[in-house]
Design an enzyme around this catalytic site. Sequence first.
Site, mmCIF file in Angstrom:
data_model
loop_
_atom_site.group_PDB
_atom_site.id
_atom_site.type_symbol
_atom_site.label_atom_id
_atom_site.label_comp_id
_atom_site.label_asym_id
_atom_site.label_seq_id
_atom_site.Cartn_x
_atom_site.Cartn_y
_atom_site.Cartn_z
ATOM 1 N N LYS A 70 21.278 -4.273 -3.055
ATOM 2 C CA LYS A 70 20.144 -4.859 -4.709
ATOM 3 C C LYS A 70 20.314 -3.900 -5.542
ATOM 4 O O LYS A 70 21.717 -3.145 -5.292
ATOM 5 C CB LYS A 70 18.776 -3.957 -3.963
ATOM 6 C CG LYS A 70 17.995 -4.481 -2.999
ATOM 7 C CD LYS A 70 17.566 -6.317 -3.417
ATOM 8 C CE LYS A 70 16.907 -6.988 -2.204
ATOM 9 N NZ LYS A 70 17.836 -7.936 -1.222
HETATM 10 C C1 PLP Z 1 13.071 -11.952 -2.260
HETATM 11 C C2 PLP Z 1 12.834 -10.613 -1.104
HETATM 12 N N1 PLP Z 1 11.728 -9.983 -0.830
HETATM 13 C C3 PLP Z 1 11.663 -8.840 0.438
HETATM 14 C C4 PLP Z 1 12.946 -9.112 0.700
HETATM 15 C C5 PLP Z 1 12.217 -7.038 2.150
HETATM 16 O O1 PLP Z 1 13.115 -6.172 1.840
HETATM 17 P P1 PLP Z 1 13.734 -4.791 2.453
HETATM 18 O O2 PLP Z 1 14.718 -5.574 2.893
HETATM 19 O O3 PLP Z 1 14.214 -4.172 1.444
HETATM 20 O O4 PLP Z 1 12.557 -5.196 3.846
HETATM 21 C C6 PLP Z 1 13.934 -8.879 0.700
HETATM 22 C C7 PLP Z 1 15.171 -8.364 0.984
HETATM 23 O O5 PLP Z 1 15.826 -8.907 1.125
HETATM 24 C C8 PLP Z 1 14.141 -9.995 -0.630
HETATM 25 O O6 PLP Z 1 14.944 -10.690 -1.015
#
Ligand code: PLP
Length: 382
Positions: free
Chosen positions: A184
């Site tokens: 990210k």
């Molecule tokens: C659009 C979206 N929502 C939610 C998430 C979930 O985040 P995390 O991987 O930190 O749990 C991601 C992560 O890749 C994402 O790209």
Amino acid sequence: MSWRIPLSDIDLGPEEISAVQDVLQSRWLTMGAVTQEFEREFAAYVGAQHALAVANGTAALHLACLAAGLGPGDEAIVPSLTFVATANAVRYTGATLVFADVVSQNDLNISPQSLERLLTDRTRAIIVVHYGGYACDMPRIMAFAREHSLFVIEDAAHAVGSDLDGRKLGTWGDVGCFSFFSNKNLTTGEGGMLTTDRDALCEKLRLLRSHGMTTLTWDRHKGHAWSYDVIGLGYNYRIDEIRAALGRVQLSKLDRNNARRRHLTQLYRESLQELAPQISVPFTHHPGVSSAHIMPILLPPGINRVSFMESIKSEGIQTSIHYPPIHKFTAYHSSDKTNDDLLPVTEDVSAREVTLPLYPTLAEDDVITIVQAVRAALVKHN
Ligand SMILES: Cc1ncc(COP(=O)(O)O)c(C=O)c1O
């Protein structure tokens, strides 16, 4: 596989290493003073009243769904063109998912028209996803949500630092959810953040984050409390001081790195123009200022996407797909309320999308090399 040009990379340097060393030397590793500073700085940065750091973006989404009061019998509308975490978060609560289509081949965000079509008397919440950091139509979506008393969760996993009409994404809805996963724009390895302007909602989220306990280990360490009550079912979705320290440094670099991403995106757009109309680039002339998280392109209909990506791979360049649509996954195919006929744009773009490398340390020359590889792959497969 070692890539000549990977899909993403991070800007990590001596400042992060020294911030982590400071935490280790302090000998306090779980949520404490550094996390509180990170939350304060993040809230100020996005312009929210409150920010609560959590273990990851999925935990943020889960807690947001719980705070929305979602449960069995309720419906939540989400786009199918997103990472599966967006939908899983709803499913953890027992609520029913209703998948919405995206606007168009140029705007890969949830379609307000689709929302209007999918509304029932059981609809309780909407989760919008700012795809690639490009803003959903928040003025229209918020007006619709207020008219029908719907809770709005912004999945701003891609959108840290993006804004629309001078207001940061993640602060338009009732709750904003951010991810600090390792690819990210702001990364802590694993990590996430919740933002809200509502005091009561913040307190609810704070309790849910740590087992429904009224005090934290940190409060007791500081001598502020001797014991605690548990006033509801909660989770252990806490972040730790090491990650919070990384987050603070990353936040200080965010605007510079997002500006670099936008510059590279602009270079891509200009260079890819010679391949139009065969290759199209979504979010052309999109409103707002994007965090430019990823660089999606759409291939011409009918082309074999896998062999196209293989050609680019043979040049040592990594590409990806954002996203295989959720309503097509085995685990989602039959369980939730889906009508394939209602998602024609999602079906089309998800079959043709390819994501090109984009990260702040990518060189301008690399963009030119990648566009040349796209051109060669196109010639080979046409
Ligand atoms: C659009 C979206 N929502 C939610 C998430 C979930 O985040 P995390 O991987 O930190 O749990 C991601 C992560 O890749 C994402 O790209």
